[in-house]
Design a protein around this motif. Structure first.
Motif, mmCIF file in Angstrom:
data_model
loop_
_atom_site.group_PDB
_atom_site.id
_atom_site.type_symbol
_atom_site.label_atom_id
_atom_site.label_comp_id
_atom_site.label_asym_id
_atom_site.label_seq_id
_atom_site.Cartn_x
_atom_site.Cartn_y
_atom_site.Cartn_z
ATOM 1 N N GLU A 298 14.806 -7.917 12.896
ATOM 2 C CA GLU A 298 14.418 -8.581 11.673
ATOM 3 C C GLU A 298 13.176 -7.791 10.757
ATOM 4 O O GLU A 298 13.049 -7.761 9.597
ATOM 5 N N ARG A 299 12.043 -7.627 11.700
ATOM 6 C CA ARG A 299 11.009 -6.964 11.382
ATOM 7 C C ARG A 299 11.312 -5.642 10.629
ATOM 8 O O ARG A 299 10.584 -5.119 9.713
ATOM 9 N N LEU A 300 12.119 -5.081 11.430
ATOM 10 C CA LEU A 300 12.331 -3.607 11.078
ATOM 11 C C LEU A 300 13.169 -3.563 9.648
ATOM 12 O O LEU A 300 12.801 -2.937 8.854
ATOM 13 N N LEU A 301 14.091 -4.608 9.550
ATOM 14 C CA LEU A 301 14.832 -4.749 8.135
ATOM 15 C C LEU A 301 13.711 -5.086 7.105
ATOM 16 O O LEU A 301 13.877 -4.643 5.846
ATOM 17 N N ALA A 302 13.065 -5.924 7.476
ATOM 18 C CA ALA A 302 11.840 -6.406 6.470
ATOM 19 C C ALA A 302 11.062 -5.229 6.197
ATOM 20 O O ALA A 302 10.570 -4.862 4.889
ATOM 21 N N LEU A 303 10.648 -4.152 7.069
ATOM 22 C CA LEU A 303 9.955 -3.047 6.724
ATOM 23 C C LEU A 303 10.911 -1.987 5.815
ATOM 24 O O LEU A 303 10.334 -1.432 4.864
ATOM 25 N N LEU A 304 11.966 -1.962 5.892
ATOM 26 C CA LEU A 304 12.986 -1.307 5.457
ATOM 27 C C LEU A 304 13.018 -1.860 3.888
ATOM 28 O O LEU A 304 12.986 -0.923 2.722
ATOM 29 N N THR A 305 13.045 -2.929 3.647
ATOM 30 C CA THR A 305 12.965 -3.834 2.498
ATOM 31 C C THR A 305 11.859 -3.292 1.588
ATOM 32 O O THR A 305 11.495 -3.096 0.198
ATOM 33 N N ARG A 306 10.520 -3.282 2.379
ATOM 34 C CA ARG A 306 9.196 -2.884 1.704
ATOM 35 C C ARG A 306 9.239 -1.662 1.459
ATOM 36 O O ARG A 306 8.879 -1.335 0.393
ATOM 37 N N ALA A 307 9.804 -0.723 2.187
ATOM 38 C CA ALA A 307 9.899 0.871 1.957
ATOM 39 C C ALA A 307 10.824 0.949 0.625
ATOM 40 O O ALA A 307 10.405 1.873 -0.158
ATOM 41 N N ARG A 308 11.793 0.252 0.589
ATOM 42 C CA ARG A 308 12.511 0.391 -0.779
ATOM 43 C C ARG A 308 11.858 0.088 -2.048
ATOM 44 O O ARG A 308 11.806 0.882 -3.051
ATOM 45 N N ARG A 309 11.172 -0.944 -1.922
ATOM 46 C CA ARG A 309 10.189 -1.161 -3.030
ATOM 47 C C ARG A 309 9.259 -0.181 -3.299
ATOM 48 O O ARG A 309 8.974 -0.035 -4.731
ATOM 49 N N LEU A 310 8.579 0.233 -2.453
ATOM 50 C CA LEU A 310 7.586 1.199 -2.505
ATOM 51 C C LEU A 310 8.362 2.473 -3.140
ATOM 52 O O LEU A 310 7.566 3.131 -4.036
ATOM 53 N N ARG A 311 9.328 3.045 -2.662
ATOM 54 C CA ARG A 311 10.039 4.099 -3.185
ATOM 55 C C ARG A 311 10.366 3.996 -4.674
ATOM 56 O O ARG A 311 10.330 4.835 -5.573
ATOM 57 N N GLU A 312 10.936 2.707 -5.019
ATOM 58 C CA GLU A 312 11.218 2.271 -6.488
ATOM 59 C C GLU A 312 10.001 2.193 -7.322
ATOM 60 O O GLU A 312 10.156 2.638 -8.418
ATOM 61 N N SER A 313 8.961 1.759 -6.726
ATOM 62 C CA SER A 313 7.808 1.871 -7.550
ATOM 63 C C SER A 313 7.223 3.161 -8.015
ATOM 64 O O SER A 313 6.842 3.337 -9.168
ATOM 65 N N VAL A 314 7.597 4.307 -7.369
ATOM 66 C CA VAL A 314 7.331 5.641 -7.544
ATOM 67 C C VAL A 314 8.401 6.119 -8.655
ATOM 68 O O VAL A 314 8.078 6.753 -9.716
ATOM 69 N N LEU A 315 9.796 6.055 -8.103
ATOM 70 C CA LEU A 315 10.787 6.654 -8.827
ATOM 71 C C LEU A 315 11.261 5.862 -10.259
ATOM 72 O O LEU A 315 11.639 6.512 -11.057
ATOM 73 N N ASP A 316 10.966 4.463 -10.369
ATOM 74 C CA ASP A 316 11.492 3.733 -11.306
ATOM 75 C C ASP A 316 10.471 2.921 -12.341
ATOM 76 O O ASP A 316 10.498 2.807 -13.408
ATOM 77 N N LYS A 317 9.195 3.108 -11.613
ATOM 78 C CA LYS A 317 7.996 2.377 -12.282
ATOM 79 C C LYS A 317 6.776 3.386 -12.556
ATOM 80 O O LYS A 317 5.687 2.924 -13.121
ATOM 81 N N GLY A 318 6.995 4.653 -12.237
ATOM 82 C CA GLY A 318 5.814 5.477 -12.431
ATOM 83 C C GLY A 318 4.619 5.427 -11.642
ATOM 84 O O GLY A 318 3.792 6.136 -12.074
ATOM 85 N N ALA A 319 4.630 4.820 -10.569
ATOM 86 C CA ALA A 319 3.623 4.796 -9.653
ATOM 87 C C ALA A 319 3.343 6.077 -8.849
ATOM 88 O O ALA A 319 4.183 6.867 -8.835
ATOM 89 N N LEU A 320 2.098 6.406 -8.520
ATOM 90 C CA LEU A 320 1.715 7.570 -7.860
ATOM 91 C C LEU A 320 2.316 7.543 -6.371
ATOM 92 O O LEU A 320 2.604 6.282 -5.849
ATOM 93 N N ILE A 321 2.583 8.400 -5.596
ATOM 94 C CA ILE A 321 2.846 8.504 -4.410
ATOM 95 C C ILE A 321 1.531 7.888 -3.543
ATOM 96 O O ILE A 321 0.320 8.435 -3.784
#
Length: 722
Positions: free
Chosen positions: A257-280
Motif C-alpha cells: 500500500e505504501r508503494l502504491l501511494a508512492l507511485l501515485t505521488r510519482a504520477r502527480r509529479l510527472r504530470e506537473s512537469v508534462l501537463d502543468k509546465g513545472a520544472l524537473i
C-alpha cells in the motif's frame, strides 16, 4: 629565476598565451600556490632554492620516472641499456624530467650503461626483456651497475584507439529531460532503454549520447548540474527505474500500500512537469524513489541475485565501500566532508572504521544502489546493441568532482588541496572561469601508475560503446586556481599527456569502445594533432566551423575534419531553432547577460545565420524553396543544417534530440546560476510544451528530420575520406 626553474621541473607554467600573438605572465602567487599543492615548499626565496636543489638532485639520481609508456607496435627496445646512455628525459621546454612519466625509449636512454632490466607483467609473468610485451600496466625493474635499483609502472598500450566502422549518426540527449508516461518526474534508465531500442530499430541510429550519469552530491537543493558530481566512478541512483528492479514485484503485502501511494505521488509529479509546465524537481523525484527503494530492499535477494551482488561487492572492493560509506556518513553529518568531525575526514581513520560498522546497514543500502544502477545501465547498452546500433551508448566523463563529495573524500591523496580547476581569461570570459573542481595531482597519478584514472575509465567503459571526455585538453594541462582567488590569478599545470593517452587507449581497446574528445574553444598547438594521431575523435559544432585563419566565412563541408563527431549544437549552446530565429539573443537580453547593445547583438547573430543559410542555399540543401532563403521554414532550415553535416566527412553525425521537435530552450545557459533553470527543463516543442518519449516516437517533424539522415546514408555508409 629559481622559482621559474623549480616550476618548470614540476610542470607548473609561469606564463600562458590567451592568443597566438600574446603571452601573459602568471603571478608568482599562483605559481607558489600550485607548487604548494604539489607538496613543494616555495613560500620564501630560501625555500625555493632548497626545493630546487632537492628536485635537481632527485632527478639526477633516480633511475626511472614513476611511470613510463611504450606504444605496442613501436620500435622494440633493448633488454639492457647500451653504452651511449643519455643524461635524462627532457620536458617540452628542454628541462630534464618532470613530475609525470616519459616514453620507455627516453627512460632507457637515460639509464647508465649496463643497467639490467626485468618486467613483471600484468598477467604475472616475469620477462627479462622489454620487447614484445603484452598490453597492460606492468612493473619495470632496473638494476644499475653501481648498485642502485628502481621500479616503475610500465604502460604498454595500443598506439591507436578503436575507430568507427564506417560512418553513423545518432541522438544527443540529456536523460533527465526525456520523460515518458512511466517516469517519475524526470527521465530515467527505463526511458533510456526504450529510447535506444526505438532509435536503433525505427530510426537506424548508431548511437545515443547522454549526459554524465555520475552520482550527485545530495543536498537541499541538490546541484542539478551533471558536471559537478560527488563521484565520477559510480552512477546516480536517481536514474533508476524502480519498477524494473526484480524485487519490486515481490514487495511484502504490508508494504504494498505504501508503494502504491508512492507511485501515485510519482504520477502527480510527472504530470506537473508534462501537463502543468513545472520544472524537473530532482530532489522531489529522489525523495520518492529513495523511499520506494527502501521498501524494495526489504525483499530478500534470490540465490542467483545474491551471488551477483556479492560478486559486484568483491569486484569493486574498497572503492565501493568508501563510496557507500561517504553517502552513509552524509546522511548523518551533511554532504560536505570537510565539515565533518575531524576523525571522519580521513577515510582510513579508526573513527571512520567505527562509524562504518555502526552504519553498516546504510552502507549496504548505498552499495546496493550502485549495483542496481550499474545493472540498469548495462541493460540500456545491451538494448542499444540488440537494436542494431554499431556504438550504442556514448557516456560523458565530466572534468572533475565536487570538492566535498565522495571521490574527493576517498581519494584525498591524489587531489591538489586548495586548488580548483577553471579556465584563464579569454575573449569569451574576460574574468576567466572557476569551475569549483579540485584537480588531480599529476605526480600522485604517476606514482600510482594512474590507478585512479584506470579504475574510473574501466568502470565507465563497462556499459559504454563510446566515451565523450569533457574538456579533453585536460589530459594535457589544466588551469589551477588557488581557492579564494579570482580565476585570473591561476596558472596552468601540465599532466603527462602520453601516459594519460596510453591509459585511455588501453582501457578503450579492452572495451572495444570509441573515444570522443570535447575539444571546443581555445586549444594549445599540437593537442588536436596528438589526439588524432592516437585515434581520439574530436567535436565539431556547425556554428564554430569557420575559416578563422582566412576569410572568416563558414567552412565548406569538404574542409571539415573526418575524425570527429559533427553536430549542430550542444547542451551548452542554443538549440538550432533558437539560433535560426535569434531567440537566444532575446533570452540573454531578458536575463541581463548582454555586454553590448541588443541591436548590435541581433545584427551580429543575424549576419552569422545569414552566412550559413547562404552557404546551404548555394549547396542546394534548402529543399522546397519557394522564393529565396528568407522564405524557408524553420523546419526546412534545420533539415538543411543536417544535410550539410552529412556532406562533411565526419565519421559520426549527432542530432540534438530537442532540435527534432523545434525546442528553443538551452538545457544550460553558461554564465547563469539562479537566473535560468539550468539542467531542469524537459524536452519541449517550439511552443515550450513538454514532449514525452511516446510523443517523440510519433512526431512527424522528428521522423522527417531522421529521414534526412537515412537518405543521406549516414548509417552503414562507406568509410569517409579526410
Amino acid at each position: 629565476m629559481p622559482l621559474s626553474r623549480l616550476a618548470a621541473l614540476y610542470g607548473v607554467a609561469t606564463s600562458y598565451s590567451p592568443s597566438p600573438d600574446r603571452t601573459v605572465a602568471a603571478s608568482d602567487t599562483a605559481v607558489v600556490a600550485a607548487l604548494t599543492a604539489l607538496g613543494v615548499a616555495a613560500g620564501t626565496p630560501a625555500a625555493v632554492r632548497a626545493s630546487l636543489a632537492a628536485r635537481e638532485t632527485e632527478l639526477r639520481e633516480r633511475l626511472l620516472p614513476p611511470t613510463v609508456v611504450s606504444w605496442a607496435g613501436g620500435t622494440p627496445a633493448p633488454e639492457s641499456v647500451p653504452d651511449e646512455g643519455g643524461s635524462g628525459p627532457a620536458t617540452p621546454d628542454g628541462t630534464p624530467g618532470t613530475a609525470g612519466g616519459s616514453s620507455l625509449e627516453a627512460a632507457l636512454a637515460a639509464l647508465p650503461a649496463g643497467t639490467r632490466l626485468s618486467v613483471l607483467t600484468e598477467q604475472g609473468e616475469v620477462r627479462e626483456t622489454v620487447e614484445r610485451l603484452p598490453t597492460g600496466v606492468h612493473v619495470l625493474e632496473a638494476a644499475a651497475p653501481d648498485g642502485r635499483t628502481a621500479r616503475a609502472h610500465l604502460v604498454v598500450a595500443p598506439a591507436k584507439l578503436p575507430a568507427p566502422t564506417g560512418r553513423t549518426y545518432g541522438l544527443l540527449v540529456q536523460v533527465y529531460s526525456l520523460l515518458s508516461r512511466r517516469s517519475w518526474g524526470m527521465g530515467d534508465l527505463g526511458d533510456l532503454t526504450e529510447l535506444t531500442a526505438w532509435a536503433g530499430r525505427a530510426l537506424g541510429a548508431g548511437f545515443v549520447q547522454v549526459n554524465p550519469m555520475h552520482a550527485a552530491v545530495p543536498g537541499a537543493p541538490t546541484d542539478p548540474s551533471p558536471y559537478r558530481p560527488s563521484s565520477r566512478r559510480y552512477p546516480d541512483p536517481v536514474y533508476l527505474r524502480v519498477e524494473d528492479i526484480p524485487e519490486f514485484a515481490y514487495v511484502d503485502e504490508n508494504d504494498r500500500e505504501r508503494l502504491l501511494a508512492l507511485l501515485t505521488r510519482a504520477r502527480r509529479l510527472r504530470e506537473s512537469v508534462l501537463d502543468k509546465g513545472a520544472l524537473i524537481d530532482r530532489d522531489a523525484v529522489w525523495e520518492l524513489k529513495r523511499e520506494a527503494l527502501e521498501l524494495v530492499r526489504e525483499v530478500p535477494l534470490g540465490p542467483g541475485r545474491r551471488a551477483a551482488y556479492c560478486d559486484f561487492l568483491a569486484e569493486e572492493g574498497e572503492a565501493l565501500e568508501d563510496h557507500a560509506t561517504w553517502y552513509a556518513l552524509a546522511e548523518v553529518y551533511g554532504s560536505d566532508w570537510t565539515r565533518w568531525p575531524q576523525g571522519l575526514r580521513d577515510p582510513r581513520s579508526a573513527e571512520t572504521a567505527r562509524a562504518r560498522a555502526e552504519l553498516m546497514d546504510r552502507v549496504d543500502f548505498h552499495s546496493r544502489l550502485a549495483w542496481l544502477t550499474d545493472a540498469q545501465l548495462a541493460t540500456a547498452q545491451r538494448s542499444a546493441r540488440d537494436a542494431g546500433m554499431d556504438v550504442g551508448l556514448v557516456h560523458d566523463l565530466a572534468v572533475g568532482v565536487h570538492p566535498g563529495g565522495a571521490d574527493a573524500w576517498a581519494q584525498q591523496e591524489v587531489f591538489a588541496a586548495g586548488m580548483s580547476v577553471g579556465a584563464p581569461p579569454d575573449a569569451f570570459s574576460v574574468q576567466g572561469q572557476d569551475w569549483g573542481l579540485p584537480p588531480w595531482r599529476p605526480d600522485r597519478l604517476a606514482e600510482s601508475g594512474y590507478a585512479p584514472y584506470r579504475r574510473l575509465l574501466r568502470a565507465l567503459f563497462r556499459y559504454a560503446g563510446a566515451l565523450r571526455i569533457d574538456h579533453v585538453m585536460g589530459l594535457f594541462r589544466l588551469w589551477w586556481v588557488p581557492q579564494g582567488r579570482p580565476a585570473t590569478e591561476g596558472t596552468y599545470v601540465r599532466y603527462d599527456a602520453e601516459a594519460m593517452l596510453a591509459i585511455l587507449a588501453l582501457e578503450a581497446s579492452r572495451a572495444g569502445a570509441l573515444v570522443i574528445g570535447e575539444d571546443l574553444g581555445t586549444v594549445e598547438p599540437g593537442v588536436r594533432e596528438t589526439l588524432q594521431e592516437h585515434g581520439v575523435l574530436g567535436t565539431s559544432v556547425l556554428w564554430f566551423e569557420r575559416d578563422w585563419d582566412g576569410t572568416g566565412l563558414p567552412l565548406p563541408p569538404e574542409s571539415w575534419r573526418a575524425d570527429c563527431l559533427a553536430t549542430a549544437t550542444t547542451h551548452d549552446l542554443p538549440p538550432t531553432a533558437s539560433r535560426l530565429t535569434g531567440d537566444h539573443v532575446e533570452l540573454r537580453e531578458r536575463l541581463g547577460l548582454l555586454t553590448r547593445p541588443v541591436g548590435e547583438e541581433r545584427a551580429e547573430a543575424a549576419a552569422d545565420v545569414g552566412e550559413w543559410l547562404a552557404l546551404l542555399a548555394r549547396l542546394g540543401l534548402l529543399q522546397g524553396a519557394a522564393g529565396g532563403v528568407s522564405e524557408q521554414s524553420e523546419e526546412a532550415e534545420i533539415q538543411a543544417v543536417h544535410r550539410f553535416l552529412l556532406r562533411t566527412p565526419a565519421r559520426l553525425v549527432g542530432v540534438w534530440l530537442p532540435d527534432a521537435v523545434g525546442d528553443r530552450r538551452p538545457q544550460n545557459l553558461p554564465g547563469t546560476w539562479d537566473q535560468y533553470p539550468n539542467w531542469r527543463l524537459p524536452v519541449a516543442d517550439a511552443e515550450g510544451r513538454p514532449v514525452t518519449l511516446e510523443e517523440l516516437a510519433a512526431s512527424p517533424r522528428l521522423h522527417a528530420l531522421m529521414e534526412v539522415l537515412r537518405e543521406g546514408g549516414a548509417t552503414g555508409g562507406p568509410e569517409p575520406t579526410a
